[in-house]
Design a protein around this motif. Structure first.
Motif, PDB file in Angstrom:
ATOM      1  N   ARG A 119       0.142  -4.628   0.300  1.00 55.84           N
ATOM      2  CA  ARG A 119       0.776  -2.714  -0.845  1.00 55.84           C
ATOM      3  C   ARG A 119       1.079  -2.327  -0.005  1.00 55.84           C
ATOM      4  O   ARG A 119       1.988  -1.201   0.350  1.00 55.84           O
ATOM      5  CB  ARG A 119       0.024  -2.933  -1.961  1.00 55.84           C
ATOM      6  CG  ARG A 119       0.272  -3.245  -3.454  1.00 55.84           C
ATOM      7  CD  ARG A 119      -0.456  -2.946  -4.525  1.00 55.84           C
ATOM      8  NE  ARG A 119      -0.545  -3.712  -5.172  1.00 55.84           N
ATOM      9  CZ  ARG A 119      -1.163  -3.387  -6.126  1.00 55.84           C
ATOM     10  NH1 ARG A 119      -2.246  -1.963  -6.398  1.00 55.84           N
ATOM     11  NH2 ARG A 119      -1.114  -4.261  -7.388  1.00 55.84           N
ATOM     12  N   HIS A 120       0.479  -2.248   0.940  1.00 51.94           N
ATOM     13  CA  HIS A 120       1.018  -1.556   2.474  1.00 51.94           C
ATOM     14  C   HIS A 120       1.220  -1.701   3.723  1.00 51.94           C
ATOM     15  O   HIS A 120       1.588  -0.136   4.177  1.00 51.94           O
ATOM     16  CB  HIS A 120      -0.291  -0.225   2.327  1.00 51.94           C
ATOM     17  CG  HIS A 120      -0.813   0.016   1.333  1.00 51.94           C
ATOM     18  ND1 HIS A 120      -1.954  -0.231   0.248  1.00 51.94           N
ATOM     19  CD2 HIS A 120      -0.399   1.844   0.388  1.00 51.94           C
ATOM     20  CE1 HIS A 120      -2.370   0.326  -0.666  1.00 51.94           C
ATOM     21  NE2 HIS A 120      -1.306   1.410  -0.596  1.00 51.94           N
ATOM     22  N   LEU A 135       4.963   0.182   4.487  1.00 51.41           N
ATOM     23  CA  LEU A 135       3.979   1.501   4.680  1.00 51.41           C
ATOM     24  C   LEU A 135       4.169   2.194   5.689  1.00 51.41           C
ATOM     25  O   LEU A 135       3.933   2.356   6.733  1.00 51.41           O
ATOM     26  CB  LEU A 135       3.254   1.864   4.114  1.00 51.41           C
ATOM     27  CG  LEU A 135       2.811   3.202   3.535  1.00 51.41           C
ATOM     28  CD1 LEU A 135       4.159   4.378   3.723  1.00 51.41           C
ATOM     29  CD2 LEU A 135       2.093   3.598   2.871  1.00 51.41           C
ATOM     30  N   LEU A 136       2.459   0.802   6.160  1.00 54.88           N
ATOM     31  CA  LEU A 136       1.984   1.528   7.499  1.00 54.88           C
ATOM     32  C   LEU A 136       2.957   1.104   8.901  1.00 54.88           C
ATOM     33  O   LEU A 136       3.048   1.822   9.687  1.00 54.88           O
ATOM     34  CB  LEU A 136       0.878   0.511   7.938  1.00 54.88           C
ATOM     35  CG  LEU A 136      -0.270   1.085   6.434  1.00 54.88           C
ATOM     36  CD1 LEU A 136      -1.765   0.231   6.249  1.00 54.88           C
ATOM     37  CD2 LEU A 136      -0.270   2.590   6.876  1.00 54.88           C
ATOM     38  N   GLY A 164      -2.271   4.896  -0.453  1.00 55.37           N
ATOM     39  CA  GLY A 164      -1.720   4.719   1.301  1.00 55.37           C
ATOM     40  C   GLY A 164      -1.406   5.376   1.429  1.00 55.37           C
ATOM     41  O   GLY A 164      -1.082   5.849   2.671  1.00 55.37           O
ATOM     42  N   GLU A 191      10.319   6.400   3.708  1.00 57.19           N
ATOM     43  CA  GLU A 191       9.128   5.926   2.766  1.00 57.19           C
ATOM     44  C   GLU A 191       8.703   6.459   1.494  1.00 57.19           C
ATOM     45  O   GLU A 191       7.964   6.308   0.250  1.00 57.19           O
ATOM     46  CB  GLU A 191       7.964   6.332   3.259  1.00 57.19           C
ATOM     47  CG  GLU A 191       6.814   4.698   4.176  1.00 57.19           C
ATOM     48  CD  GLU A 191       7.715   3.633   3.712  1.00 57.19           C
ATOM     49  OE1 GLU A 191       6.976   3.569   2.492  1.00 57.19           O
ATOM     50  OE2 GLU A 191       8.667   2.956   4.142  1.00 57.19           O
TER      51      GLU A 191
END
Length: 180
Positions: free
Chosen positions: A10-11, A14-15, A54, A138
């Motif tokens: 899921r992340h 984003l990361l 997140g 994001e």
């Protein structure tokens, strides 16, 4: 293990994007993501729920990225007290997917716009690029972005407006819609 795998799935994007707002290339960003998960896993008991998971992970990623830059002898200006000495290389951080019914010319135009936007964002100094990625790409709130970067909400708003102004000054968005 399954829960941690789900968190990673899921992340990851984003990361990676968060890291690319600070580090010089994709390989370094991948290293930052791996180290972020390691630090998060070993300090999971410090997660108090003050922010979304997140957002907490993104804050760790920024700290890991800054640590990496310092270890490599680079100074990345994220706050107003540091000097900028490292210039980054092109990043690959946004994925625009075409609708199945989209015409080939519209798909090509979308790909061209993605290239222009990626190049323009890459030219931003990290102090503005990191805010722009978190806010525009994001879609984090002002407060979430402030939490990640450890600055005030007013600083986030100012830097985001400046990032947009810099992108417009370069002429990258003439005739195109500027991200909000």
């Amino acid at each position: 293990a399954a829960a941690f795998e789900l968190i990673m799935r899921r992340h990851n994007t984003l990361l990676f994007r968060t890291a690319r707002g600070v580090v010089a290339d994709d390989a370094e960003a991948q290293d930052v993501v791996q180290e972020t998960y390691l630090r998060a896993f070993t300090s999971l008991d410090s997660f108090r729920g003050d922010a979304a998971l997140g957002t907490w992970l993104a804050r760790i990623a920024i700290n890991v990225a800054l640590d990496l830059q310092r270890k490599m002898g680079r100074q990345v200006r994220i706050d107003d007290t540091q000097d900028l000495t490292a210039e980054p290389s092109p990043e690959h951080m946004m994925s625009f997917s075409a609708a199945p019914s989209e015409r080939p010319d519209a798909t090509a135009e979308r790909a061209q716009m993605r290239q222009v936007l990626q190049s323009a964002i890459e030219q931003l100094p990290p102090i503005y690029r990191s805010v722009f990625i978190l806010r525009a790409i994001e879609e984090m709130s002002v407060d979430e972005t402030a939490f990640c970067l450890q600055v005030s909400a007013d600083v986030v708003k100012t830097r985001y407006l400046r990032a947009r102004a810099l992108l417009r000054e370069e002429g990258h968005f003439r005739g195109h819609e500027m991200p909000n």
